[in-house]
Design a protein around this motif. Structure first.
Motif, PDB file in Angstrom:
ATOM      1  N   SER A  17      12.415 -29.889  21.388  1.00 28.66           N
ATOM      2  CA  SER A  17      11.243 -29.050  21.140  1.00 28.66           C
ATOM      3  C   SER A  17      11.545 -27.873  20.227  1.00 28.66           C
ATOM      4  O   SER A  17      10.750 -26.953  20.112  1.00 28.66           O
ATOM      5  CB  SER A  17      10.686 -28.545  22.476  1.00 28.66           C
ATOM      6  OG  SER A  17      11.684 -27.818  23.169  1.00 28.66           O
ATOM      7  N   LEU A  55       2.375 -36.313  14.944  1.00 29.51           N
ATOM      8  CA  LEU A  55       2.303 -36.997  16.241  1.00 29.51           C
ATOM      9  C   LEU A  55       2.356 -38.515  16.077  1.00 29.51           C
ATOM     10  O   LEU A  55       1.637 -39.081  15.257  1.00 29.51           O
ATOM     11  CB  LEU A  55       1.005 -36.588  16.955  1.00 29.51           C
ATOM     12  CG  LEU A  55       0.800 -37.134  18.350  1.00 29.51           C
ATOM     13  CD1 LEU A  55       1.859 -36.603  19.298  1.00 29.51           C
ATOM     14  CD2 LEU A  55      -0.580 -36.748  18.862  1.00 29.51           C
ATOM     15  N   ASP A 105       6.295 -36.521  19.637  1.00 31.97           N
ATOM     16  CA  ASP A 105       5.317 -36.544  20.726  1.00 31.97           C
ATOM     17  C   ASP A 105       4.411 -35.314  20.667  1.00 31.97           C
ATOM     18  O   ASP A 105       3.525 -35.149  21.485  1.00 31.97           O
ATOM     19  CB  ASP A 105       5.991 -36.683  22.090  1.00 31.97           C
ATOM     20  CG  ASP A 105       6.884 -35.528  22.441  1.00 31.97           C
ATOM     21  OD1 ASP A 105       7.295 -34.779  21.532  1.00 31.97           O
ATOM     22  OD2 ASP A 105       7.185 -35.357  23.633  1.00 31.97           O
ATOM     23  N   SER A 106       4.648 -34.465  19.672  1.00 28.21           N
ATOM     24  CA  SER A 106       3.773 -33.329  19.366  1.00 28.21           C
ATOM     25  C   SER A 106       4.141 -32.858  17.961  1.00 28.21           C
ATOM     26  O   SER A 106       5.053 -33.409  17.340  1.00 28.21           O
ATOM     27  CB  SER A 106       3.955 -32.187  20.379  1.00 28.21           C
ATOM     28  OG  SER A 106       5.124 -31.454  20.105  1.00 28.21           O
ATOM     29  N   THR A 107       3.491 -31.826  17.483  1.00 34.51           N
ATOM     30  CA  THR A 107       3.823 -31.308  16.149  1.00 34.51           C
ATOM     31  C   THR A 107       5.098 -30.472  16.162  1.00 34.51           C
ATOM     32  O   THR A 107       5.605 -30.110  15.108  1.00 34.51           O
ATOM     33  CB  THR A 107       2.669 -30.458  15.593  1.00 34.51           C
ATOM     34  OG1 THR A 107       2.409 -29.377  16.489  1.00 34.51           O
ATOM     35  CG2 THR A 107       1.414 -31.297  15.392  1.00 34.51           C
TER      36      THR A 107
END
Length: 173
Positions: free
Chosen positions: A115, A122, A156-158
């Motif tokens: 992260s 995405l 799984d996210s930006t």
């Protein structure tokens, strides 16, 4: 700061103020109230046997930035980590979430959510970069002189890539 909670003892019919625990020592901590640690997460000691968080502390041979993908290697008999780099066959074994100075111990995550990133799309798969050590790219076609092609995971996210080690393919230079 120790978190404290009121409990009710049904035998003595009295309230008691008890401290929550942030780590477990085993069976002696059965039925105790638990609390998150200073990072805001549950300590690994609360997890049952067989559930293993793939984290290791390894000294670095170069400065690392938060989010760097790292390579673990043998430096004169000592496990050491450095930035992974597809251009020189330094496959990614994991990543770091905090910046670390050269020669200092780094917390290396061998699986899970990196992260420490930004600008990800995405659902897009990401590969180890052959241009900038420790980073990822969504364009494997940018590998004309790369020695390895390694899938790191997908966004799984930006701001994160779900990393799982994958043995790289070795390419002709």
């Amino acid at each position: 700061m120790t978190n404290k909670f009121y409990t009710f003892d049904f035998v003595s019919k009295a309230k008691r103020l008890v401290a929550a625990i942030a780590a477990s020592t085993g069976a002696t901590d059965a039925s105790k109230i638990i609390s998150t640690n200073s990072a805001g997460v549950l300590d690994v000691s609360f997890l049952p046997p067989g559930v293993d968080i793939q984290v290791e502390t390894i000294n670095t041979s170069e400065a690392l930035a938060a989010g760097d993908f790292i390579n673990i290697y043998d430096a004169a008999g000592t496990r050491t980590c450095r930035k992974a780099d597809a251009s020189n066959s330094r496959m990614a074994h994991g990543y770091v979430l905090a910046a670390v100075s050269s020669g200092q111990p780094a917390t290396v995550y061998k699986t899970g959510k990196n992260s420490g990133l930004s600008g990800r799309t995405l659902g897009t798969p990401y590969f180890l970069s052959a241009v900038t050590a420790g980073t990822s790219t969504a364009s494997p076609s940018a590998y004309p002189t790369a020695q390895i092609l390694q899938v790191l995971g997908y966004a799984d996210s930006t701001t994160s890539i779900l990393f799982e080690f994958d043995q790289p393919d070795y390419l002709d230079a």
